[in-house]
Design a protein around this motif. Structure first.
Motif, PDB file in Angstrom:
ATOM      1  N   ASP A  71       0.834  -1.206   0.000  1.00  0.00           N
ATOM      2  CA  ASP A  71       0.000   0.000   0.000  1.00  0.00           C
ATOM      3  C   ASP A  71       0.870   1.258   0.000  1.00  0.00           C
ATOM      4  OD1 ASP A  71       0.198  -1.254   2.819  1.00  0.00           O
ATOM      5  OD2 ASP A  71      -0.239   0.855   3.266  1.00  0.00           O
ATOM      6  N   ALA A  74       2.050   1.767  -3.540  1.00  0.00           N
ATOM      7  CA  ALA A  74       0.981   2.324  -4.359  1.00  0.00           C
ATOM      8  C   ALA A  74       0.878   3.826  -4.134  1.00  0.00           C
ATOM      9  CB  ALA A  74      -0.340   1.635  -4.027  1.00  0.00           C
ATOM     10  N   ARG A 148      -6.059   6.830  -9.966  1.00  0.00           N
ATOM     11  CA  ARG A 148      -5.172   7.227  -8.872  1.00  0.00           C
ATOM     12  C   ARG A 148      -3.998   8.055  -9.360  1.00  0.00           C
ATOM     13  NH1 ARG A 148      -3.744   2.203  -7.648  1.00  0.00           N
ATOM     14  NH2 ARG A 148      -1.903   3.187  -6.791  1.00  0.00           N
TER      15      ARG A 148
ATOM     16  N   ASP C 162     -17.056   6.338   2.155  1.00  0.00           N
ATOM     17  CA  ASP C 162     -15.731   5.966   1.656  1.00  0.00           C
ATOM     18  C   ASP C 162     -15.144   4.843   2.491  1.00  0.00           C
ATOM     19  OD1 ASP C 162     -15.460   7.505  -0.527  1.00  0.00           O
ATOM     20  OD2 ASP C 162     -14.137   9.021   0.382  1.00  0.00           O
ATOM     21  N   ARG C 165     -16.705   1.579   1.622  1.00  0.00           N
ATOM     22  CA  ARG C 165     -16.202   1.009   0.369  1.00  0.00           C
ATOM     23  C   ARG C 165     -14.852   0.329   0.600  1.00  0.00           C
ATOM     24  NH1 ARG C 165     -19.385   4.979  -2.005  1.00  0.00           N
ATOM     25  NH2 ARG C 165     -18.045   6.680  -1.375  1.00  0.00           N
ATOM     26  N   LYS C 166     -14.074   0.909   1.490  1.00  0.00           N
ATOM     27  CA  LYS C 166     -12.786   0.273   1.807  1.00  0.00           C
ATOM     28  C   LYS C 166     -13.011  -1.076   2.493  1.00  0.00           C
ATOM     29  CE  LYS C 166     -10.221   4.563   1.965  1.00  0.00           C
ATOM     30  NZ  LYS C 166      -9.720   5.647   2.810  1.00  0.00           N
ATOM     31  N   GLN C 168     -15.635  -2.992   2.091  1.00  0.00           N
ATOM     32  CA  GLN C 168     -16.079  -3.901   1.031  1.00  0.00           C
ATOM     33  C   GLN C 168     -14.899  -4.397   0.221  1.00  0.00           C
ATOM     34  OE1 GLN C 168     -19.547  -2.956  -1.474  1.00  0.00           O
ATOM     35  NE2 GLN C 168     -19.685  -1.084  -0.271  1.00  0.00           N
ATOM     36  N   ALA C 169     -13.979  -3.484  -0.076  1.00  0.00           N
ATOM     37  CA  ALA C 169     -12.813  -3.860  -0.874  1.00  0.00           C
ATOM     38  C   ALA C 169     -11.944  -4.857  -0.119  1.00  0.00           C
ATOM     39  CB  ALA C 169     -12.005  -2.615  -1.216  1.00  0.00           C
ATOM     40  N   ASP C 173     -11.081  -8.387  -1.840  1.00  0.00           N
ATOM     41  CA  ASP C 173      -9.748  -8.789  -2.289  1.00  0.00           C
ATOM     42  C   ASP C 173      -8.718  -7.917  -1.581  1.00  0.00           C
ATOM     43  OD1 ASP C 173      -7.348  -9.311  -3.605  1.00  0.00           O
ATOM     44  OD2 ASP C 173      -8.331  -9.607  -5.531  1.00  0.00           O
ATOM     45  N   GLU C 175      -5.431  -8.064  -1.299  1.00  0.00           N
ATOM     46  CA  GLU C 175      -4.218  -7.687  -2.009  1.00  0.00           C
ATOM     47  C   GLU C 175      -4.507  -6.566  -2.994  1.00  0.00           C
ATOM     48  OE1 GLU C 175      -1.338 -11.070  -2.563  1.00  0.00           O
ATOM     49  OE2 GLU C 175      -1.727 -10.498  -4.632  1.00  0.00           O
ATOM     50  N   LEU C 176      -5.623  -6.699  -3.695  1.00  0.00           N
ATOM     51  CA  LEU C 176      -5.997  -5.684  -4.673  1.00  0.00           C
ATOM     52  C   LEU C 176      -6.237  -4.342  -3.982  1.00  0.00           C
ATOM     53  CD1 LEU C 176      -6.554  -5.251  -7.635  1.00  0.00           C
ATOM     54  CD2 LEU C 176      -8.933  -5.872  -7.244  1.00  0.00           C
ATOM     55  N   MET C 177      -6.766  -4.438  -2.766  1.00  0.00           N
ATOM     56  CA  MET C 177      -7.008  -3.219  -2.025  1.00  0.00           C
ATOM     57  C   MET C 177      -5.688  -2.535  -1.664  1.00  0.00           C
ATOM     58  SD  MET C 177      -8.902  -2.843   1.522  1.00  0.00           S
ATOM     59  CE  MET C 177      -8.950  -1.314   2.391  1.00  0.00           C
ATOM     60  N   GLN C 178      -4.711  -3.335  -1.239  1.00  0.00           N
ATOM     61  CA  GLN C 178      -3.390  -2.755  -0.945  1.00  0.00           C
ATOM     62  C   GLN C 178      -2.824  -2.075  -2.180  1.00  0.00           C
ATOM     63  OE1 GLN C 178      -1.569  -6.398   0.455  1.00  0.00           O
ATOM     64  NE2 GLN C 178      -1.448  -5.552   2.523  1.00  0.00           N
ATOM     65  N   LEU C 179      -3.080  -2.686  -3.334  1.00  0.00           N
ATOM     66  CA  LEU C 179      -2.556  -2.128  -4.573  1.00  0.00           C
ATOM     67  C   LEU C 179      -3.204  -0.793  -4.915  1.00  0.00           C
ATOM     68  CD1 LEU C 179      -2.191  -5.329  -6.776  1.00  0.00           C
ATOM     69  CD2 LEU C 179      -0.399  -4.017  -5.643  1.00  0.00           C
ATOM     70  N   GLN C 180      -4.342  -0.485  -4.282  1.00  0.00           N
ATOM     71  CA  GLN C 180      -4.939   0.840  -4.470  1.00  0.00           C
ATOM     72  C   GLN C 180      -4.291   1.868  -3.542  1.00  0.00           C
ATOM     73  OE1 GLN C 180      -7.040   0.850  -7.044  1.00  0.00           O
ATOM     74  NE2 GLN C 180      -6.663  -1.371  -6.995  1.00  0.00           N
ATOM     75  N   GLY C 181      -3.309   1.414  -2.764  1.00  0.00           N
ATOM     76  CA  GLY C 181      -2.630   2.349  -1.869  1.00  0.00           C
ATOM     77  C   GLY C 181      -3.321   2.511  -0.539  1.00  0.00           C
ATOM     78  N   ILE C 182      -4.177   1.534  -0.187  1.00  0.00           N
ATOM     79  CA  ILE C 182      -4.911   1.650   1.075  1.00  0.00           C
ATOM     80  C   ILE C 182      -4.359   0.617   2.048  1.00  0.00           C
ATOM     81  CG2 ILE C 182      -7.185   1.594   2.157  1.00  0.00           C
ATOM     82  CD1 ILE C 182      -8.316   1.998  -0.739  1.00  0.00           C
ATOM     83  N   ALA C 183      -3.949   1.070   3.226  1.00  0.00           N
ATOM     84  CA  ALA C 183      -3.445   0.147   4.245  1.00  0.00           C
ATOM     85  C   ALA C 183      -4.626  -0.646   4.789  1.00  0.00           C
ATOM     86  CB  ALA C 183      -2.760   0.919   5.360  1.00  0.00           C
TER      87      ALA C 183
END
Lengths: 228, 377, 292
Positions: A71, A74, A148, C162, C165-166, C168-169, C173, C175-183
């Motif tokens: 994260d 990203a 993003r 918001d 939604r995090k 839900q994410a 998934d 890993e995919l959520m981490q890839l959005q830059g969210i811890a």
């Protein structure tokens, strides 16, 4: 932009790849090809913080970022779009985009701009992402990254499951973004011929070692197959 | 602690010099096993039992002037399997000479083993009628439930003039046998059981069962369950049927019940061994004092008394028998009649006792004598 | 008819509380992927604290103390046990066993601290309302309101914010959520905290009607939560809440037709039948993956 120096990842006794060097400048489109199991996807995962490296360094914009969590990577404006259905299926298309935008760190594309690029997503914005076709899902996955505003995007098999004409579309979009926003790309794809036409430069990974680094044009025909 | 160590040293010296003041002085202490449930929802009764034996042993050891008895305790959780494990540990590892135990689920499992080993076993808590004649070496110091139940059924029908009964019981052996026996007695007299409902031991909400009982409009609810469970059930019965009479048995007689049931306990009636822990009787007062000193709590439960009495029966019979095992069993049966703070312990041929039963109840938040109608023999 | 209505009232009451059990279990499972059996100890511990403190510091402060305990307990399990085990690559079975271990140790500790017996809440909340022969206690009136409020709040946050939604994410998934830059850590912890904090609220609803609490009541609660999860469908918070409600409602109303000794057997049989017919649960789309 992105510098990988002597990076090695092993899973127990199995070596995924060893002493891999990559150097990509801003605004480049770079291809990465190799056999199945050559270590391409693992290399991407290691760069973006999803796998721990045994040795070597990863530098982003001149800063050493080896071992940082995914994260954090990203948030350093590096995006990784994994292979296949890299979307949140149980959320609507609009919510997928909202989530990505809420985490934007750079100058991301607005929803309006994304809908211009992918008009179909505008039509389907209220639907569950899982109900989209394979090609539409790939567009959404790409949109999540673009929303993003990353400086560099790693694309893993963006053409998987797409009809040839759609693959052309996706690659065309990559070219556009690169031209307009100077977004840097590192792309893995099975459609090697098409990828070589898109990428300025290509790396070939064979059994965990980098065996070629040079202009894509020199990799056509027999020269390419000698590496497979 | 210091006191006990001094005692030990003194005993050791006495033994060394051969100047013991008793024939037992040079022997190892008699090992007394206690196998009751100390964890789980019924752990309270098990803890009372342990303490009853503890203070009896303390008193006996003081009187002897050396450590005549030592105690080994295991937790049976009042479950057959756990009880068997505890029994095996006590007999094989701790090498006990006598066992004090309870639990209607545990006793049938271990009574045949006690017979094989010629181990005298005192039942101080299991009231199921099935305990009668369960083993040659098993003696019940506590009155079995069928007698209590008959007294209660009679009291409900004759004295209270109730016709329509309901029962709410815990779904285990004790609950089942008690309610079956109550129904038999009450219908024999001419009454009718209009609703019989059960709950699982793990349940804490009895709303559904109470609703079904309320719909049958009974005069009273006969309630069977462990103390804490019955207290919660009492509250839930009274919430739905403020005027119904609740009848139960002596196991409820504890501060724990009063605290947990609160105002809902008011008017509750139950049978109890004719025993008053706060009596002026010097024997009871002495035990109550010892209990208070050792644990800092009031002596309230007859279960403490049963355990105490059982230990005293063992000690008295040992004086005559000289050794445990078959001689101890024979000595108990020879003498048959022992004094006890919970009433005289008079064993029948099947190893059970007969004690006076009275009707008690809750008035103004305290347990009081209501009627001596059931006092027998 | 009176009996049926009374059972229905009881059923709505139990169902409302079970809905919270379902929501709690489902939320924690969905965001941690752990069968959080230790929730049982968190539940009984917080309920015992409420009972113990209510008579001295008052009911509301006692509830607050219970909520604090539950929240810390839940977070402690995640931060102290599941998280480290997962980071060391422990299999799901190991984590489940650890969770069961925590429950058993917790039960024993609670038994030492509070005693083994069942306790009831000695707070006067006023008598029941009797309407047409139907008795409705204050707790029975309160429970559905609280349940709707809590479940409604959870769903609102989940689908309209918001943060939601995090969540839900994260459920969808990680890993995919981490890839959005969210811890993912803080979001997971917030869900564990919320899922734990609603347990004492549910417990109080039960306690107010005279239901007892002992150190040993935790596992049945976890069982109800897990059944609600299966019944409602994996990763569906609304499904788990509805599943829990149905279990409580059916369990009570069924008594109109069957003796109470068959209550548990009936509920579990019905549950099995539904799961056999619809393995993904009522609102679920996916089978629960065996990751052991």
């Amino acid at each position: 932009m992105l510098e990988v120096d002597k990076l090695t990842v092993r899973f127990g006794a199995v070596t995924a790849f060893e002493d891999v060097d990559i150097k990509i400048s801003e605004g480049e489109i770079v291809g990465l090809v190799g056999h199945n199991g050559a270590g391409k996807t693992t290399l991407f995962r290691a760069i973006c913080g999803l796998e721990a490296a045994e040795s070597g360094t990863v530098k982003l914009g001149g800063e050493v970022v080896t071992g940082e969590r995914a994260d954090r990577m990203a948030r350093r404006q590096l995006a990784f779009v994994p292979q296949g259905k890299a979307i949140f299926g149980e959320m609507s298309v609009a919510d997928n985009l909202r989530l990505a935008r809420s985490a934007a760190t750079g100058q991301g594309l607005s929803e309006e701009r994304l809908f211009e690029i992918f008009p179909i997503l505008r039509e389907k914005q209220a639907e569950f992402a899982r109900s989209l076709s394979g090609g539409q899902q790939q567009m959404l996955a790409l949109s999540l990254a673009l929303a993003r505003g990353p400086k560099i995007i790693l694309l893993d098999e963006p053409s998987t499951g797409l009809a040839p004409v759609l693959v052309q579309n996706v690659f065309e979009i990559v070219r556009q973004l690169n031209a307009e926003l100077r977004t840097t790309f590192l792309i893995i794809d099975q459609n090697v011929e098409m990828l070589l036409r898109l990428a300025d430069r290509t790396y070939v990974l064979k059994a965990g070692r980098m065996v070629y680094d040079g202009p894509s044009a020199e990799l056509s025909g027999a020269a390419l197959w000698s590496y497979f | 602690m210091i006191h006990r160590r001094n005692l030990l040293i003194a005993t050791a010296f006495a033994a060394l010099l051969g100047i013991g003041n008793s024939a037992y002085a040079q022997q190892d202490p008699i090992r007394v096993g206690v196998l009751v449930g100390t964890s789980g929802a019924s752990g309270q009764i098990g803890n009372w039992t342990n303490r009853g034996v503890e203070i009896a042993i303390e008193e006996l050891n003081e009187a002897a002037g050396f450590q005549r008895f030592s105690m080994f305790s295991e937790d049976s959780e009042y479950k057959a399997q756990k009880g068997l494990e505890g029994f095996n540990k006590l007999t094989n590892v701790d090498g006990i000479d006598v066992l004090i135990t309870s639990g209607s689920a545990v006793l049938p499992t271990i009574a045949p083993l006690a017979d094989q080993r010629e181990l005298v076993m005192m039942n101080v808590g299991a009231q199921s009628p099935a305990m009668a004649g369960i083993g040659k070496f098993t003696f019940s110091v506590i009155q079995l439930a069928d007698f209590d139940i008959a007294v209660m059924a009679n009291y409900a029908f004759d004295t209270l003039d109730f016709q329509r009964g309901a029962a709410l019981y815990i779904s285990n052996d004790i609950g089942q046998t008690n309610v079956v026996e109550f129904e038999r007695q009450f219908t024999q007299l001419g009454g009718e059981m209009v609703a019989i409902e059960s709950f699982r031991a793990s349940d804490t909400n009895y709303g559904p069962q109470v609703a079904k009982i309320a719909a049958a409009q009974p005069d009273f609810v006969y309630l069977v369950g462990d103390v804490d469970v019955a207290a919660a059930a009492t509250r839930q019965i009274k919430a739905l049927m403020p005027n119904v009479q609740i009848l139960t048995y002596g196991g409820m007689e504890s501060q724990l019940f009063l605290d947990a049931a609160g105002a809902a306990a008011e008017g509750l009636l139950y049978t109890q061994t004719d025993f008053d822990p706060s009596s002026d009787d010097p024997a009871i007062a002495a035990v109550a004092q010892r209990y208070q000193t050792r644990y800092g709590e009031d002596f309230t439960s007859p279960f403490i008394g049963y355990a105490y009495d059982a230990m005293m029966v063992v000690a008295a019979a040992l004086d005559a028998a000289g050794e445990t095992g078959e001689p101890l069993r024979a000595a108990i049966m020879d003498r048959r009649d022992f004094p006890g703070i919970t009433g005289d312990v008079v064993f029948r041929d099947d190893g059970t006792v007969s004690k006076s039963v009275i009707i008690k109840g809750v008035r103004d938040g305290a347990f009081v004598l209501v009627d001596r109608v059931g006092a027998s023999e | 008819m009176n009996l049926f209505l009374q059972l229905a009232v009881n059923g709505i009451y139990a169902g409302s509380i079970f809905a919270l059990f379902g929501l709690s279990f489902a939320l924690i499972f969905a965001t941690t992927k752990v069968w959080h059996f230790a929730q049982g100890a968190v539940y009984s511990g917080s309920a015992l604290i409420v009972v113990a403190l209510a008579t001295t510091i008052g009911l509301l402060p006692a509830i607050l103390a219970g909520v604090v305990f539950a929240t810390l307990g839940g977070l402690g399990c995640q931060a102290g046990i599941y998280g480290p085990l997962r980071r060391r690559g422990a299999s799901m079975l190991v984590i489940v066993m650890a969770s069961l271990g925590v429950t058993i140790v917790g039960e024993n500790l609670l038994s030492i601290l509070f005693g083994p017996s069942q306790k009831t809440l000695l707070v006067d909340v006023g008598g029941p309302i009797i309407a047409g022969g139907i008795v409705i206690s204050r707790a029975q009136l309160l429970a559905p309101i609280i349940a709707v409020a809590v479940v409604g709040l959870a769903l609102f946050v989940l689908y309209r914010t918001d943060f939601g939604r995090k969540v839900q994410a994260l459920i969808g998934d990680e890993e995919l959520m981490q890839l959005q830059g969210i811890a993912t850590g803080p979001i997971r912890m917030a869900c564990v905290a919320f899922g734990s904090a609603i347990l004492p609220i549910a417990a109080v609803m039960l306690l107010l009607s005279g239901t007892g609490v002992s150190p040993y009541i935790g596992l049945p609660v976890v069982l109800i939560g897990a059944m609600s999860l299966f019944l409602g469908g994996i990763n569906s918070m609304l499904g788990a809440a509805i599943g829990g409600f149905l279990i409580g409602f059916v369990e009570n109303v069924a008594l109109y037709f069957i003796p109470s000794s068959w209550q548990a057997a009936f509920t579990y049989s019905l549950f099995l039948a539904i799961i056999l017919v619809r393995p993904t649960g009522l609102l679920g789309r996916r089978l629960i993956q065996s990751s052991m």
